[in-house]
Motif scaffolding. Sequence first.
Motif, short mmCIF file in Angstrom:
data_model
loop_
_atom_site.label_atom_id
_atom_site.label_comp_id
_atom_site.label_asym_id
_atom_site.label_seq_id
_atom_site.Cartn_x
_atom_site.Cartn_y
_atom_site.Cartn_z
N PRO A 126 0.80 -1.23 0.00
CA PRO A 126 0.00 0.00 0.00
C PRO A 126 0.83 1.28 0.00
O PRO A 126 0.30 2.34 -0.29
CB PRO A 126 -0.85 -0.11 1.27
CG PRO A 126 -0.19 -1.14 2.10
CD PRO A 126 0.57 -2.04 1.20
N ASN A 138 -15.17 -0.85 -3.87
CA ASN A 138 -14.97 -0.60 -2.44
C ASN A 138 -14.09 0.59 -2.13
O ASN A 138 -13.75 0.80 -0.97
CB ASN A 138 -14.44 -1.86 -1.77
CG ASN A 138 -15.56 -2.83 -1.53
OD1 ASN A 138 -16.25 -2.76 -0.54
ND2 ASN A 138 -15.77 -3.71 -2.50
N TYR A 156 -2.36 3.23 -1.54
CA TYR A 156 -3.79 3.02 -1.33
C TYR A 156 -4.04 2.60 0.11
O TYR A 156 -3.12 2.30 0.87
CB TYR A 156 -4.33 1.98 -2.30
CG TYR A 156 -3.57 0.68 -2.32
CD1 TYR A 156 -3.88 -0.33 -1.41
CD2 TYR A 156 -2.54 0.46 -3.23
CE1 TYR A 156 -3.18 -1.52 -1.41
CE2 TYR A 156 -1.84 -0.72 -3.25
CZ TYR A 156 -2.16 -1.72 -2.33
OH TYR A 156 -1.47 -2.89 -2.34
N ASP A 157 -5.33 2.57 0.45
CA ASP A 157 -5.78 2.15 1.77
C ASP A 157 -5.30 0.72 2.06
O ASP A 157 -5.54 -0.18 1.26
CB ASP A 157 -7.32 2.21 1.74
CG ASP A 157 -7.92 2.07 3.12
OD1 ASP A 157 -7.27 1.41 3.97
OD2 ASP A 157 -9.01 2.60 3.35
N PRO A 158 -4.61 0.53 3.20
CA PRO A 158 -4.06 -0.81 3.49
C PRO A 158 -5.09 -1.93 3.49
O PRO A 158 -4.72 -3.09 3.31
CB PRO A 158 -3.45 -0.63 4.89
CG PRO A 158 -3.18 0.81 5.01
CD PRO A 158 -4.21 1.52 4.19
N GLN A 159 -6.38 -1.64 3.66
CA GLN A 159 -7.37 -2.72 3.66
C GLN A 159 -7.43 -3.43 2.30
O GLN A 159 -7.98 -4.52 2.19
CB GLN A 159 -8.76 -2.16 4.02
CG GLN A 159 -9.28 -1.14 3.04
CD GLN A 159 -10.81 -1.02 3.06
OE1 GLN A 159 -11.50 -2.02 3.11
NE2 GLN A 159 -11.31 0.20 3.03
N PHE A 160 -6.87 -2.79 1.23
CA PHE A 160 -6.93 -3.40 -0.09
C PHE A 160 -5.68 -4.23 -0.42
O PHE A 160 -5.53 -4.71 -1.52
CB PHE A 160 -7.11 -2.33 -1.17
CG PHE A 160 -8.35 -1.51 -1.01
CD1 PHE A 160 -9.56 -2.12 -0.75
CD2 PHE A 160 -8.31 -0.13 -1.11
CE1 PHE A 160 -10.71 -1.36 -0.59
CE2 PHE A 160 -9.45 0.64 -0.95
CZ PHE A 160 -10.66 0.02 -0.68
N THR A 161 -4.78 -4.37 0.56
CA THR A 161 -3.49 -4.99 0.27
C THR A 161 -3.64 -6.40 -0.30
O THR A 161 -3.05 -6.73 -1.33
CB THR A 161 -2.63 -5.05 1.55
OG1 THR A 161 -2.67 -3.77 2.16
CG2 THR A 161 -1.20 -5.42 1.21
N PRO A 174 -19.25 -1.53 -0.26
CA PRO A 174 -18.94 -1.09 1.11
C PRO A 174 -20.22 -0.66 1.83
O PRO A 174 -21.30 -0.66 1.25
CB PRO A 174 -18.00 0.09 0.88
CG PRO A 174 -18.34 0.60 -0.47
CD PRO A 174 -18.78 -0.60 -1.26
N GLU A 209 -18.70 5.22 0.42
CA GLU A 209 -19.84 4.82 1.24
C GLU A 209 -21.10 5.63 0.89
O GLU A 209 -22.20 5.24 1.25
CB GLU A 209 -19.51 4.98 2.73
CG GLU A 209 -18.71 3.83 3.31
CD GLU A 209 -17.24 3.88 2.94
OE1 GLU A 209 -16.81 4.87 2.29
OE2 GLU A 209 -16.50 2.94 3.28
N TYR A 223 -15.80 8.14 7.19
CA TYR A 223 -15.64 7.52 5.87
C TYR A 223 -14.58 8.27 5.09
O TYR A 223 -14.42 9.48 5.24
CB TYR A 223 -16.96 7.53 5.10
CG TYR A 223 -18.11 6.99 5.91
CD1 TYR A 223 -18.19 5.62 6.16
CD2 TYR A 223 -19.08 7.83 6.44
CE1 TYR A 223 -19.22 5.10 6.92
CE2 TYR A 223 -20.11 7.33 7.21
CZ TYR A 223 -20.18 5.96 7.45
OH TYR A 223 -21.20 5.46 8.21
N THR A 273 -11.33 12.83 5.20
CA THR A 273 -12.33 12.04 5.90
C THR A 273 -13.62 12.83 6.01
O THR A 273 -13.59 14.04 6.21
CB THR A 273 -11.84 11.69 7.33
OG1 THR A 273 -10.53 11.16 7.23
CG2 THR A 273 -12.75 10.68 7.98
#
Lengths: 204, 556, 264
Positions: free
Chosen positions: B63, B450, B459-464, C21, C197, C222, C240
């Motif tokens: 990320p 998402n 990018y956002d680490p949740q997409f790793t 999401p 979102e 979000y 955010t």
Amino acid sequence: MTTLSPINSSSEEKSEEQVVNEQEHGDHRLFGLAAFLVADGMTFAGFFAAYLTFKAVNPLLPDAIYELELPLPTLNTVLLLVSSATFHRAGQALRKDEAKLCQRWLLFTAGLGLAFLASQMVEYFTLPFGLTDNLYASTFYALTGFHGLHVTLGAIMILIVWWQARQPGGRITSENPFPLEAAELYWHFVDGIWVILFIILYLL
Amino acid sequence: MTTASQQTHQSSSGSLQPKGWLKYFSFSLDHKVIGLQYLVCGFIFYLIGGSLASAIRIELSSPMSDFMARDTYNQVLTLHGTIMIFLWIVPVVNGAFGNYLIPFYVGARDMAFPRLNAVAFWLIPPAGLMLITSYFITGAAESGWTAYPPLSITTPAAGQIIWILSVLLLGGSSIFGGINFIATILKLRRPGLKLMQLPMYCWAMLGTSILVVLSTPVLAGTLILLSFDIVAHTGFFNPTLGGNVIVYQHLFWFYSHPAVYIMVLPAFGLVSEILPVHCRKPLFGYSTMVYSIMAIVFLGLIVWAHHMFTSGTPPWMRLFFTIATSFIAVPTGIKFFNWVATLWGGRISLNSAVLFSCGFIANFVLGGITGVALAQVPFDIHVHDTYFVVAHFHYIVYGGSVFVIFSSIYHWYPKFTGRMLNEDLGRLHFLLTFLGFNLCFAPQHWLGLNGMPRRVAEYDPQFTFINQLSSIGALIMALSTLPFLWNVIQSAFKGAIAGDNPWEALTPEWLTTSPPPVENWTGMAPLVKEPYGYGIKEESIQIQSPDISDPENNKQ
Amino acid sequence: MLGLALVVGGLWIGQNVNLLPDSASANAPVYDELFRVLFSIGTILFLGIVGLVIYSLIRFRRRPGQSKDGLALEGNLPLEIFWTAVPAVVVLFVGLYSYDIYDRMGGMQPLAQSAVHNHQAIEAKERVWGGIGSGPIELSKQAKSSLSVEVTALQFAFLFHYPEGDIISGELHVPSGQPVSMRMESKDVIHAFWVPEFRLKQDVIPGQPTILNFTATKPGRYPIVCAELCGPYHGSMRSTVVVEAPDEYKRWFKENSKDPILEA
Ligand SMILES: [Cu+2]
Ligand SMILES: [Cu+2]
């Protein structure tokens, strides 16, 4: 479904070959040029569309709007329209094998083209705005400049055709009219574009 | 006459002679040489563009922005897009196969304008080199292949100007090619051959060339205006000087939406050639296929603003472009149903060409479905400019066009070289490409939905995890090139001798030697009125090719 | 039979997928409804066509020893009409349905009007270039006054200005349940304001203000993502949006407001 003569009689084959060979020259070049001019016309169409959109959605401040002078561009329009007619006469003369007459009309056409360019230059130098003054000015110069480039090319082409037509032994004759016909088609195209440009840029 | 024709026949038949290789580096006027020049040149650019894609996927496997500098990353993605579109897919599906096949299909000895044809090809290598070397000298353009102003005006000018110049050259090459194809198809047809008897690829190329001639000049004009903004400080697209950035987008997409069809329609045509041969069945619904191509051409010209639903277009425009875009699904759907009907009841050889073609159908159906979804304004507003779109268009241009390019190489390689490709390596290539491709791009739909935008280095680490999955897919795709390269190179020397017509096909390019002589046929061009007449009149197949099946072949 | 199973299966899959999401704005559920319908149709089509291809490849593969040609089918007019008409109907349905969705999201409402209505501060004659309307109509009809926010995007950040309290913030704070009307403009290149979102995105354009209206429904934090390539740090141009219950929002507003009169 015997679509082919089973045994090649060579005479028949020859004639077909000749048909094919003849097709590969002459008219196809003119066809290709016409296709190219369609493409070229699309470039102009893009510019016109951009200009009209700018005009519709980017209203300029009142002090940035200029009234374009009409006399000079009207003269330009007349020059180009007449030159289209004279070029047409040159073509007719060639078809009647009147070489001298053809050359004279060609030279006359080239002269009209050059006169157009000169008059365009005069207009450029008398305009109160420059290329980067504002959106209108930029678009104005882009459109007329791109068209002027076409006229310049056309004038050079006409002079080359004229020079070739003067050569003894004649590269341009009624049997081989392609260079002249190509230049003529191109010239009519450039004139046609000017008429549209004149209406959109100066009259609207 | 016979002696003369036999000389040409002998000098160019059999495998490629070392002497013959030189002609591929020359200003050859032979449409077959030019076609292969396009193909090989395009493939080299594909390898370069592919390396850039690998660099992008390496950067995105974590990320953080850690593999390369951020502006380098933008240069890499710009180069990747530009190379893959303008130097690989467009030149290959149009230039390579078009040049090689169209003269055969219309029964001509060459294209209408051979010299213009060679010029069109030789514009490509310098343009490509210029684009790539700009990376090392001045830094390449970094505003994406779309070059939206004002970003493209504010990023370093040198790279952007070189980008514009090379795209102008490539556009010019494309226009010259398009004019040549139109003239060849309409004017050079062998006497007795009617338009509705032409193989489908001719129709696809006619439609494509119309799009090229009508839309590419608009891009050229737009880029000229953009270069004025950069160099001469005019304000066409520069809001600080009163310009309008949205007008650029309209003009750009007026070309770049049709560009999708310029990449995809020829692929449709190629599939229509390949499937009937290997299914031993006529192409299903010839005339509806023709009409649907023309419908796609027409609709393709009036849907461009679906790329601009979030750009601040007024509601009526959004509505119109939604509906027009959705309706492209109808003619496109017809083509897919017809291909499925062509498969149905055939005697299908499951060789590499068919596998890649069917892979194309599967991928493109998915890309088409996401395309219809993206055409809906409310849907697009969420996923526009995200990885969903990235996935969508890779399903179209890679899963679509590139799969067809591979399929076509497997199909026509015997004609190009006179030798067969290795089938096992071909199937391995398909398997790796298909798995790698889907693993790489299918998860990207989810990323986009998402919250991952496109063209980002971080990018956002949740997409790793999903990104790493995608990167593994890309790795498999990169590896899949190896068996292909090995296959193509070694088969050129050691492949089984193909013979003139290894697939027992009916289209005219197979009714001559492999590789064909300089003037395509030693005698007169055969008149093929039913290019897809499989199983219809068995005896007609023999009658259709008299002059090569009779005297010459017996001597071999 | 098989077709029926396919349709039922597709519908079932479409209704039960969970690929999106959280939904945190009033138009997000509407969007999700569209997504499910499109996903169902897409699944049916995809499985149908790919299923047919795979079936044909297996069923009609050339077996060893077979050398004859396949069926000499050149076409079938009723069939062609059938598969022209069916997709046309499906596409028409999808188009009308998505128009309806768009309308429910407020996309067809005249923008300039709502802009003038919501931003008395802006000269009434300003041209608004586009955007999306004011969220589901039912909500906007509840006549709650909408909250105005002015958004400025620049390389590489978003700035949110609340004209009422003269607050400038790097985070967007909005109360849940109240319509928000944002007027957005860029200082340099094109950016895009996207809240996954909220299922909403609008480009932020230099020289051309755009409007984005929405109503947040679910408190939470979000991400705001820039979705248009805007330079080297495009990937890190994030912010955010904090959706708060009305009371909490009021507290935040008071704490940050520079305009003492409005506090009362
Ligand atoms: Cu498009
Ligand atoms: Cu940004």
